[in-house]
Scaffold this motif. Sequence first.
Motif, PDB file in Angstrom:
ATOM      1  N   THR A  59      52.663  24.756  45.464  1.00 40.14           N
ATOM      2  CA  THR A  59      52.429  26.452  45.969  1.00 40.14           C
ATOM      3  C   THR A  59      52.282  27.065  45.411  1.00 40.14           C
ATOM      4  O   THR A  59      53.733  27.375  44.933  1.00 40.14           O
ATOM      5  CB  THR A  59      52.585  26.540  47.476  1.00 40.14           C
ATOM      6  N   ARG A  60      51.224  27.663  44.680  1.00 39.43           N
ATOM      7  CA  ARG A  60      52.209  28.722  44.106  1.00 39.43           C
ATOM      8  C   ARG A  60      52.356  29.968  44.535  1.00 39.43           C
ATOM      9  O   ARG A  60      52.009  30.698  45.489  1.00 39.43           O
ATOM     10  CB  ARG A  60      50.875  29.295  43.061  1.00 39.43           C
ATOM     11  N   GLY A  61      53.593  30.709  43.807  1.00 36.65           N
ATOM     12  CA  GLY A  61      54.158  31.477  44.678  1.00 36.65           C
ATOM     13  C   GLY A  61      54.504  33.185  43.700  1.00 36.65           C
ATOM     14  O   GLY A  61      53.023  33.109  43.265  1.00 36.65           O
ATOM     15  N   GLY A  62      54.309  34.287  44.806  1.00 37.91           N
ATOM     16  CA  GLY A  62      54.018  35.330  44.586  1.00 37.91           C
ATOM     17  C   GLY A  62      52.661  35.659  43.509  1.00 37.91           C
ATOM     18  O   GLY A  62      51.539  34.608  43.463  1.00 37.91           O
ATOM     19  N   PRO A  63      52.246  36.575  42.604  1.00 34.76           N
ATOM     20  CA  PRO A  63      53.257  38.031  42.324  1.00 34.76           C
ATOM     21  C   PRO A  63      52.337  38.556  43.883  1.00 34.76           C
ATOM     22  O   PRO A  63      51.694  38.364  44.321  1.00 34.76           O
ATOM     23  CB  PRO A  63      53.051  38.557  41.473  1.00 34.76           C
ATOM     24  N   ARG A  64      53.508  39.384  43.914  1.00 31.89           N
ATOM     25  CA  ARG A  64      52.539  40.735  45.208  1.00 31.89           C
ATOM     26  C   ARG A  64      51.821  41.483  44.675  1.00 31.89           C
ATOM     27  O   ARG A  64      51.491  42.088  43.638  1.00 31.89           O
ATOM     28  CB  ARG A  64      54.284  41.429  45.474  1.00 31.89           C
ATOM     29  N   THR A  65      50.440  41.218  45.491  1.00 35.98           N
ATOM     30  CA  THR A  65      49.740  42.069  45.610  1.00 35.98           C
ATOM     31  C   THR A  65      49.069  43.068  46.650  1.00 35.98           C
ATOM     32  O   THR A  65      48.192  43.705  46.556  1.00 35.98           O
ATOM     33  CB  THR A  65      48.315  40.831  45.003  1.00 35.98           C
ATOM     34  N   ASP A  66      49.683  42.307  48.227  1.00 36.21           N
ATOM     35  CA  ASP A  66      49.671  43.365  48.970  1.00 36.21           C
ATOM     36  C   ASP A  66      50.411  44.182  49.611  1.00 36.21           C
ATOM     37  O   ASP A  66      50.965  43.385  50.104  1.00 36.21           O
ATOM     38  CB  ASP A  66      49.425  42.436  50.143  1.00 36.21           C
ATOM     39  N   PRO A  67      50.257  45.558  49.198  1.00 36.66           N
ATOM     40  CA  PRO A  67      51.293  46.329  49.362  1.00 36.66           C
ATOM     41  C   PRO A  67      52.152  47.123  50.850  1.00 36.66           C
ATOM     42  O   PRO A  67      52.969  46.964  51.063  1.00 36.66           O
ATOM     43  CB  PRO A  67      50.695  47.608  48.707  1.00 36.66           C
ATOM     44  N   THR A  68      50.841  46.177  51.386  1.00 36.84           N
ATOM     45  CA  THR A  68      51.198  46.175  52.790  1.00 36.84           C
ATOM     46  C   THR A  68      52.002  45.319  53.382  1.00 36.84           C
ATOM     47  O   THR A  68      52.374  45.977  54.866  1.00 36.84           O
ATOM     48  CB  THR A  68      49.882  46.165  53.519  1.00 36.84           C
TER      49      THR A  68
END
Length: 177
Positions: free
Chosen positions: A159-168
């Motif tokens: 499973t690929r992690g990150g990158p953070r794309t959801d600032p909420t």
Amino acid sequence: MPIHRLNHAVLFVSDLARSTDFYCGVLGFRALPQAFPGAAFLQAADSANDHDLGLFQSRDAAPGARRTGSVGLYHLAWEVDTLAELGRVRDRLAEAGALTGASNHASTKALYARDPDGLEFEVCWLVPDAAVVEELSAMTSPTRPLDLDAEIAKYGADTRGGPRTDPTVWQHLTGPA
């Protein structure tokens, strides 16, 4: 325009060849053609950066002279795409005698190590955005020991992690921006 992500890091090292061999051999960086004597520029395997890590021969060749907690760089962190890759990195760091720890920080699963000069670095996998809130809510402390097998069972090895794309994702901790 805010900072987006770390582009590259540059370190002074006590033995340029030894450090280049370590970062290439253990973490899979590749050395790029040298621009000038006394420096090595390394690129991560799937990077499009001109370099991700610069190494410069230090004039002070005493490795490990900096005390933990003193002013200066504490550590750098690099991401891997999958937990399987995190496992491979863990094994290579252990074989090299460089692994110093492994932690579950809820939003990341992290390995800690030291290079030949004693400079600390982190290699981490980012929990996918969809699972971060659940992970953070379940944490009873900011850091737990990492059980990589349990994380692979939970998320899958590939499973690929990150990158953070959801600032909420972080709003439940910090409140609305």
